[in-house]
Design an enzyme around this catalytic site. Structure first.
Site, PDB file in Angstrom:
ATOM      1  N   ARG A  34      33.488  59.157  81.778  1.00  0.00           N
ATOM      2  CA  ARG A  34      32.645  59.871  81.301  1.00  0.00           C
ATOM      3  C   ARG A  34      31.681  60.588  82.266  1.00  0.00           C
ATOM      4  NH1 ARG A  34      33.308  58.250  75.563  1.00  0.00           N
ATOM      5  NH2 ARG A  34      32.003  59.626  74.089  1.00  0.00           N
ATOM      6  N   ARG A  56      25.384  64.376  71.651  1.00  0.00           N
ATOM      7  CA  ARG A  56      26.706  63.894  72.345  1.00  0.00           C
ATOM      8  C   ARG A  56      27.418  65.267  72.901  1.00  0.00           C
ATOM      9  NH1 ARG A  56      29.561  61.122  67.695  1.00  0.00           N
ATOM     10  NH2 ARG A  56      31.332  60.803  69.040  1.00  0.00           N
ATOM     11  N   LYS A  88      41.103  63.217  70.393  1.00  0.00           N
ATOM     12  CA  LYS A  88      41.581  62.162  71.656  1.00  0.00           C
ATOM     13  C   LYS A  88      42.029  61.035  70.932  1.00  0.00           C
ATOM     14  CE  LYS A  88      37.909  61.946  73.854  1.00  0.00           C
ATOM     15  NZ  LYS A  88      37.009  62.541  73.179  1.00  0.00           N
ATOM     16  N   ARG A  99      30.737  56.785  61.041  1.00  0.00           N
ATOM     17  CA  ARG A  99      30.163  56.274  62.259  1.00  0.00           C
ATOM     18  C   ARG A  99      28.652  56.621  62.459  1.00  0.00           C
ATOM     19  NH1 ARG A  99      33.629  57.432  67.568  1.00  0.00           N
ATOM     20  NH2 ARG A  99      31.692  57.975  68.319  1.00  0.00           N
ATOM     21  N   ARG A 143      34.411  63.002  59.562  1.00  0.00           N
ATOM     22  CA  ARG A 143      35.231  62.035  60.025  1.00  0.00           C
ATOM     23  C   ARG A 143      35.343  60.538  59.457  1.00  0.00           C
ATOM     24  NH1 ARG A 143      35.830  61.388  66.561  1.00  0.00           N
ATOM     25  NH2 ARG A 143      33.783  60.666  66.684  1.00  0.00           N
TER      26      ARG A 143
END
Ligand code: AMP
Length: 214
Positions: A89, A173, A14, A162, A128
């Site tokens: 969310r 998550r 996203k 992260r 990532r």
């Protein structure tokens, strides 16, 4: 002006797509995750409130998020096109957003739901890399930076992983996504605003599909 919502699990791409679209359409890219991380780096009150939730892969409370989003929208002089990335969310956040937009005679234009199978997500997220300076996203295997550790976009040697991209936090998550965020599928489907986008492909291919959805 358009108000697009990007919905989807962590690691579905996203942020990458939102960043690209915001440049092409000169839209405001409003990522609550980015705003919270900026707040944490700056040591702001909101950053301090958010830290423990974020590190555990839990959601930050709705009132903190809604205040943050409305504050950010209030910073704009004119009413811009907005890409909401990772917000809302929860159903409570979606209702808060609808309410706020209604007050100014506006509404969500369309909701793009990025879909990706859970088993692909943990691997994707584990590789990532993010630029601390400009927020650009890379991936060790799928979208490597041209020079190791250096951001292609702004040139700073500030790529990092992260904390909440560790496998345990990603699994939490994902659970949170299924329990709390997925109900937004039905929420926006009922409003006739939901479009699904298969996010398991090359970044350029997905960007083409995305533009066809808007
Ligand atoms: P993201 O960068 O969108 O993956 O968000 C990273 C983390 O920030 C999430 O795991 C949550 O802890 C927090 N966060 C970001 N956006 C929201 C939101 N809209 N509601 C609640 N928590 C959020």
């Amino acid at each position: 002006m358009a108000k697009w919502v990007f919905l989807g699990p962590p690691g579905a791409g996203k942020g990458t797509q939102a960043r690209r679209l915001s440049i092409e359409r000169q839209a405001l890219h409003l990522s609550t995750g980015d705003l919270l991380r900026e707040g944490m780096e700056a040591g702001s009150e909101v950053g301090q409130q958010a830290r423990s939730f974020m590190e555990a892969g839990e959601l930050v409370p709705d009132d903190v998020i809604l205040d943050l989003v409305f504050w950010r929208l209030g910073q704009e002089e004119k009413d811009p096109d907005v890409i909401f990335d990772g917000f809302p969310r929860t159903v409570g956040q979606a209702e808060g957003l609808d309410q706020r937009l209604m007050e100014v005679g506006d509404a969500v234009t369309r909701v793009i739901e990025f879909t990706l199978a859970d088993d692909l997500i943990v691997n994707r997220v584990a590789g990532r890399l993010i630029c601390r300076k400009c927020g650009a996203n890379f991936h060790r295997d799928f979208l490597p930076p041209k020079r190791v550790g250096v951001c292609n976009q702004c040139g700073s040697a500030a790529l990092y992983q992260r904390d909440d991209d560790r496998p345990e936090a990603v699994r939490r998550r994902l659970e949170v996504y299924h329990e709390t965020t997925e109900p937004l599928h039905t929420y926006y489907e009922r409003q006739g605003k939901l479009v699904q986008l298969a996010a398991d492909d090359d970044v350029d291919v997905i960007f083409g599909r995305l533009k066809a959805c808007l």
